[in-house]
Write an enzyme that holds these catalytic residues in place. Structure first.
Site, PDB file in Angstrom:
ATOM      1  N   SER A   1      61.040  58.301   5.567  1.00  0.00           N
ATOM      2  CA  SER A   1      60.281  57.208   6.168  1.00  0.00           C
ATOM      3  C   SER A   1      61.088  56.589   7.297  1.00  0.00           C
ATOM      4  O   SER A   1      62.321  56.539   7.235  1.00  0.00           O
ATOM      5  CB  SER A   1      60.021  56.162   5.093  1.00  0.00           C
ATOM      6  OG  SER A   1      59.513  54.980   5.651  1.00  0.00           O
TER       7      SER A   1
ATOM      8  N   THR B   1      61.426  53.715   7.640  1.00  0.00           N
ATOM      9  CA  THR B   1      62.057  52.555   7.038  1.00  0.00           C
ATOM     10  C   THR B   1      63.557  52.801   6.802  1.00  0.00           C
ATOM     11  O   THR B   1      64.322  51.853   6.659  1.00  0.00           O
ATOM     12  CB  THR B   1      61.293  52.166   5.749  1.00  0.00           C
ATOM     13  OG1 THR B   1      61.599  50.836   5.406  1.00  0.00           O
ATOM     14  CG2 THR B   1      61.632  53.058   4.589  1.00  0.00           C
TER      15      THR B   1
ATOM     16  N   TYR C   1      63.282  50.266  -1.743  1.00  0.00           N
ATOM     17  CA  TYR C   1      62.453  51.452  -1.463  1.00  0.00           C
ATOM     18  C   TYR C   1      63.086  52.292  -0.352  1.00  0.00           C
ATOM     19  O   TYR C   1      63.266  53.504  -0.481  1.00  0.00           O
ATOM     20  CB  TYR C   1      61.031  51.027  -1.071  1.00  0.00           C
ATOM     21  CG  TYR C   1      60.244  52.139  -0.404  1.00  0.00           C
ATOM     22  CD1 TYR C   1      59.746  53.196  -1.156  1.00  0.00           C
ATOM     23  CD2 TYR C   1      60.043  52.149   0.979  1.00  0.00           C
ATOM     24  CE1 TYR C   1      59.052  54.238  -0.544  1.00  0.00           C
ATOM     25  CE2 TYR C   1      59.357  53.177   1.595  1.00  0.00           C
ATOM     26  CZ  TYR C   1      58.860  54.229   0.831  1.00  0.00           C
ATOM     27  OH  TYR C   1      58.186  55.249   1.447  1.00  0.00           O
TER      28      TYR C   1
ATOM     29  N   LYS D   1      64.902  56.249  -0.176  1.00  0.00           N
ATOM     30  CA  LYS D   1      64.619  57.331   0.787  1.00  0.00           C
ATOM     31  C   LYS D   1      65.910  57.806   1.452  1.00  0.00           C
ATOM     32  O   LYS D   1      66.121  59.007   1.638  1.00  0.00           O
ATOM     33  CB  LYS D   1      63.621  56.842   1.848  1.00  0.00           C
ATOM     34  CG  LYS D   1      62.221  56.594   1.303  1.00  0.00           C
ATOM     35  CD  LYS D   1      61.522  57.894   0.954  1.00  0.00           C
ATOM     36  CE  LYS D   1      60.243  57.694   0.213  1.00  0.00           C
ATOM     37  NZ  LYS D   1      59.619  58.927  -0.266  1.00  0.00           N
TER      38      LYS D   1
ATOM     39  N   ARG E   1      54.637  48.646  15.767  1.00  0.00           N
ATOM     40  CA  ARG E   1      54.764  49.832  14.917  1.00  0.00           C
ATOM     41  C   ARG E   1      54.161  51.025  15.647  1.00  0.00           C
ATOM     42  O   ARG E   1      53.359  50.865  16.568  1.00  0.00           O
ATOM     43  CB  ARG E   1      54.009  49.643  13.583  1.00  0.00           C
ATOM     44  CG  ARG E   1      54.541  48.517  12.715  1.00  0.00           C
ATOM     45  CD  ARG E   1      55.899  48.876  12.104  1.00  0.00           C
ATOM     46  NE  ARG E   1      56.411  47.789  11.260  1.00  0.00           N
ATOM     47  CZ  ARG E   1      57.153  46.774  11.709  1.00  0.00           C
ATOM     48  NH1 ARG E   1      57.474  46.674  12.997  1.00  0.00           N
ATOM     49  NH2 ARG E   1      57.587  45.852  10.873  1.00  0.00           N
TER      50      ARG E   1
HETATM   51  P1  NAD Z   1      50.547  57.887  -2.381  1.00  0.00           P
HETATM   52  O1  NAD Z   1      50.915  56.879  -3.399  1.00  0.00           O
HETATM   53  O2  NAD Z   1      49.134  57.980  -1.962  1.00  0.00           O
HETATM   54  O3  NAD Z   1      51.042  59.342  -2.837  1.00  0.00           O
HETATM   55  C1  NAD Z   1      52.125  59.527  -3.704  1.00  0.00           C
HETATM   56  C2  NAD Z   1      51.634  60.393  -4.862  1.00  0.00           C
HETATM   57  O4  NAD Z   1      52.718  60.597  -5.768  1.00  0.00           O
HETATM   58  C3  NAD Z   1      50.515  59.730  -5.652  1.00  0.00           C
HETATM   59  O5  NAD Z   1      49.444  60.638  -5.796  1.00  0.00           O
HETATM   60  C4  NAD Z   1      51.151  59.410  -6.995  1.00  0.00           C
HETATM   61  O6  NAD Z   1      50.211  59.500  -8.067  1.00  0.00           O
HETATM   62  C5  NAD Z   1      52.230  60.457  -7.087  1.00  0.00           C
HETATM   63  N1  NAD Z   1      53.352  60.082  -7.934  1.00  0.00           N
HETATM   64  C6  NAD Z   1      53.998  58.896  -8.023  1.00  0.00           C
HETATM   65  N2  NAD Z   1      54.980  58.964  -8.921  1.00  0.00           N
HETATM   66  C7  NAD Z   1      54.966  60.217  -9.427  1.00  0.00           C
HETATM   67  C8  NAD Z   1      55.746  60.906 -10.386  1.00  0.00           C
HETATM   68  N3  NAD Z   1      56.750  60.302 -11.034  1.00  0.00           N
HETATM   69  N4  NAD Z   1      55.454  62.202 -10.653  1.00  0.00           N
HETATM   70  C9  NAD Z   1      54.447  62.837 -10.016  1.00  0.00           C
HETATM   71  N5  NAD Z   1      53.665  62.226  -9.116  1.00  0.00           N
HETATM   72  C10 NAD Z   1      53.933  60.936  -8.809  1.00  0.00           C
HETATM   73  O7  NAD Z   1      51.483  57.620  -1.112  1.00  0.00           O
HETATM   74  P2  NAD Z   1      51.466  58.292   0.316  1.00  0.00           P
HETATM   75  O8  NAD Z   1      51.213  57.227   1.292  1.00  0.00           O
HETATM   76  O9  NAD Z   1      50.652  59.504   0.327  1.00  0.00           O
HETATM   77  O10 NAD Z   1      53.004  58.677   0.436  1.00  0.00           O
HETATM   78  C11 NAD Z   1      53.473  59.977   0.166  1.00  0.00           C
HETATM   79  C12 NAD Z   1      54.974  60.017   0.391  1.00  0.00           C
HETATM   80  O11 NAD Z   1      55.255  59.632   1.725  1.00  0.00           O
HETATM   81  C13 NAD Z   1      55.768  59.074  -0.493  1.00  0.00           C
HETATM   82  O12 NAD Z   1      56.981  59.701  -0.823  1.00  0.00           O
HETATM   83  C14 NAD Z   1      56.017  57.893   0.410  1.00  0.00           C
HETATM   84  O13 NAD Z   1      57.177  57.206   0.034  1.00  0.00           O
HETATM   85  C15 NAD Z   1      56.185  58.574   1.747  1.00  0.00           C
HETATM   86  N6  NAD Z   1      55.890  57.719   2.894  1.00  0.00           N
HETATM   87  C16 NAD Z   1      54.713  57.058   2.959  1.00  0.00           C
HETATM   88  C17 NAD Z   1      54.429  56.257   4.069  1.00  0.00           C
HETATM   89  C18 NAD Z   1      53.153  55.463   4.145  1.00  0.00           C
HETATM   90  O14 NAD Z   1      53.124  54.486   4.870  1.00  0.00           O
HETATM   91  N7  NAD Z   1      52.086  55.841   3.487  1.00  0.00           N
HETATM   92  C19 NAD Z   1      55.360  56.161   5.102  1.00  0.00           C
HETATM   93  C20 NAD Z   1      56.551  56.868   5.000  1.00  0.00           C
HETATM   94  C21 NAD Z   1      56.806  57.644   3.888  1.00  0.00           C
HETATM   95  C1  WQD Z   2      52.543  46.815   9.737  1.00  0.00           C
HETATM   96  C2  WQD Z   2      52.654  45.543  10.547  1.00  0.00           C
HETATM   97  C3  WQD Z   2      53.375  43.637   9.302  1.00  0.00           C
HETATM   98  C4  WQD Z   2      49.966  43.324   6.664  1.00  0.00           C
HETATM   99  C5  WQD Z   2      55.351  49.943   5.547  1.00  0.00           C
HETATM  100  C6  WQD Z   2      56.613  50.262   4.810  1.00  0.00           C
HETATM  101  C7  WQD Z   2      57.228  51.483   5.392  1.00  0.00           C
HETATM  102  C8  WQD Z   2      56.227  52.637   5.461  1.00  0.00           C
HETATM  103  C9  WQD Z   2      54.951  52.247   6.096  1.00  0.00           C
HETATM  104  C10 WQD Z   2      56.442  53.906   3.445  1.00  0.00           C
HETATM  105  C11 WQD Z   2      53.900  44.723  10.218  1.00  0.00           C
HETATM  106  C12 WQD Z   2      51.977  43.448   9.813  1.00  0.00           C
HETATM  107  C13 WQD Z   2      50.838  43.737   7.668  1.00  0.00           C
HETATM  108  C14 WQD Z   2      49.280  42.092   6.844  1.00  0.00           C
HETATM  109  C15 WQD Z   2      50.383  41.796   8.955  1.00  0.00           C
HETATM  110  N1  WQD Z   2      55.846  53.055   4.152  1.00  0.00           N
HETATM  111  N2  WQD Z   2      51.043  42.977   8.775  1.00  0.00           N
HETATM  112  N3  WQD Z   2      49.498  41.390   7.989  1.00  0.00           N
HETATM  113  O1  WQD Z   2      55.674  47.265   7.051  1.00  0.00           O
HETATM  114  O2  WQD Z   2      55.457  48.717   9.113  1.00  0.00           O
HETATM  115  O3  WQD Z   2      55.672  49.734   6.906  1.00  0.00           O
HETATM  116  O4  WQD Z   2      54.465  51.064   5.471  1.00  0.00           O
HETATM  117  O5  WQD Z   2      57.468  54.491   3.688  1.00  0.00           O
HETATM  118  O6  WQD Z   2      58.298  51.805   4.581  1.00  0.00           O
HETATM  119  O7  WQD Z   2      57.515  49.179   4.945  1.00  0.00           O
HETATM  120  O8  WQD Z   2      53.572  48.641   7.471  1.00  0.00           O
HETATM  121  O9  WQD Z   2      51.162  48.252   7.370  1.00  0.00           O
HETATM  122  O10 WQD Z   2      52.679  46.860   5.916  1.00  0.00           O
HETATM  123  O11 WQD Z   2      52.699  46.493   8.364  1.00  0.00           O
HETATM  124  O12 WQD Z   2      50.547  41.107   9.956  1.00  0.00           O
HETATM  125  O13 WQD Z   2      48.503  41.660   5.988  1.00  0.00           O
HETATM  126  O14 WQD Z   2      51.537  44.711  10.226  1.00  0.00           O
HETATM  127  O15 WQD Z   2      54.084  42.443   9.381  1.00  0.00           O
HETATM  128  O16 WQD Z   2      54.359  44.174  11.408  1.00  0.00           O
HETATM  129  P1  WQD Z   2      55.168  48.464   7.688  1.00  0.00           P
HETATM  130  P2  WQD Z   2      52.466  47.560   7.202  1.00  0.00           P
END
Ligand code: NAD
Ligand code: WQD
Length: 367
Positions: free
Chosen positions: A139, A141, A167, A171, A249
């Protein structure tokens, strides 16, 4: 006579019923890879699979994905899945994780157990069964506040890491665990994909993001405002150094993100010796919170109500990717616009008020 093309190898996708996992599964199927999904259903439902099957090409080269309800921290259950698919699995794309930043601050041990512990269990199982390619969901992040350095916006992969919450630290640690394992085992290789902010849904309206519980991310929350489930959006902070004071973002369409996984996998197949390498998956274009409100308002055809609130704890000014490394090395770049992400999200939200557990009622969606 023309020879039949070589059969593509199977990919095991952990977290494959989740948001990014389901789109990547579909993309892999479209490219002819058999997919084996492992998911505990902690944050998803099996009901996504029939939807993927509606969208997957109806050819013999593209079989339905196989699903195993399995927790990646359960090494015996994982071992059983690998045993059932002995000789089939060539690589793993590892999405399964807990992903709520707030929850990770309240219960960090659970995040270390599932995210770090789950990855160690998975790597051990892969090692035992001789599976040596891993694509990992990292991520943006992991960078934390890149504005603390000069010239690190947009963020290149060489930017020093500095996550600001548990979190994000899981990662970063997982990246290190994978890198150490690959260094010790040079016949392995791995891709650490650092996603910026995934957004949008399938343009058909058939699959999209349907998390269990209250959404945390900006676009799903705006979707709820647009359908009247929420009165207004809370905009967190208008005192950032951006053109309108709100945070920046890099929102990337989910179809582009899914395609990035296929490109990374093909790269690992082509270059077995590359070891472990990180790639940003982003567009390179930053948008502020108010830019997003404007774009989504354009999608729905009216101004969406919002209210100014103080900054959210842990938020940073700017997370915009420098995506050149993925473009040059993986031959991948994001193609879709922010407006497309908003339009596709809206189609998904409108067509599926109950998420995956509702019926597909719009006959146009079944064409
Ligand atoms: P999501 O929650 O929709 O998908 C994650 C999946 O993993 C879910 O289906 C959940 O049921 C499954 N899961 C959780 N714990 C588990 C376990 N112990 N064993 C097996 N399955 C398990 O989330 P997503 O948004 O699709 O994210 C997928 C990956 O990408 C995650 O690793 C997340 O950290 C990473 N990621 C997400 C974002 C984002 O903003 N969505 C950004 C950067 C990274
Ligand atoms: C985006 C922008 C908020 C909600 C998160 C995780 C990151 C990654 C992606 C997994 C920010 C603003 C949000 C609201 C707002 N996930 N906001 N009002 O924080 O960039 O990233 O998701 O890896 O690790 O931290 O995403 O969608 O929460 O926020 O003003 O009700 O929107 O402050 O600037 P973020 P977000």
């Amino acid at each position: 006579t023309t020879e039949a093309p070589a059969k593509k190898k199977a990919v095991l996708v952990t977290g494959g019923t989740g948001y990014i996992g389901s789109f990547t599964t579909l993309r892999l199927l479209e490219a002819g890879h058999p997919v084996i999904i492992v998911d505990s259903l902690a944050n998803s439902t099996e009901a996504v699979i029939p939807r993927i099957n509606i969208l997957r090409p109806p050819t013999p080269d593209c079989p339905a994905p196989t699903f195993h309800k399995c927790d990646v921290t359960d090494i015996a259950a994982l071992d059983d899945v690998f045993a059932q698919h002995k000789g089939e699995i060539d690589s793993v794309i590892h999405f399964a994780a807990l992903k709520s930043v707030g929850e990770s601050t309240e219960n960090p041990l659970e995040y270390y157990r599932v995210n770090v512990g789950g990855t160690v269990a998975l790597l051990n199982t892969m090692h035992k069964w001789g599976v040596k390619k891993i694509v990992f969901s990292s991520s943006a992040t992991v960078y934390g506040d890149a504005t603390r350095f000069e010239n690190m916006i947009p963020i290149p992969e060489v930017c020093p890491l500095g996550p600001t919450n548990p979190y994000g630290r899981t990662k970063m640690m997982i990246e290190m665990v994978i890198e150490d394992h690959i260094t010790a085992n040079p016949s392995w290789n791995g891709a650490l994909l650092r996603y910026f902010n995934p957004a949008g849904a399938h343009p058909s309206g058939i699959i999209g993001e349907d998390p269990c519980g209250v959404p945390y991310n900006l676009l799903p929350l705006l979707g709820q405002v647009a359908v009247g489930r929420r009165e207004k959006l809370h905009v967190f902070g208008t005192d950032y150094a951006s053109h309108d004071g709100t945070a920046i973002r890099d929102y990337i369409h989910i179809l582009d993100l899914a395609a990035g996984h296929l490109s990374a996998l093909e790269h690992l197949e082509k270059y077995p010796d590359i070891g472990c390498r990180a790639w940003n998956l982003g567009t390179g274009k930053g948008s502020t919170v108010l830019d997003i409100v404007k774009a989504f308002s354009r999608t729905v055809g009216r101004d969406l109500p919002y209210e100014i609130h103080p900054r959210r704890a842990g938020d940073v000014l700017d997370l915009t990717a420098k995506p050149e490394r993925a473009r040059l090395e993986l031959g991948w770049k994001a193609e879709k616009t922010l407006q497309e992400a908003c339009d596709d999200l809206w189609k998904w939200v409108m067509g599926n008020p109950k998420g995956f557990n509702g019926e597909i009622t719009d006959p146009a969606l079944m064409e």
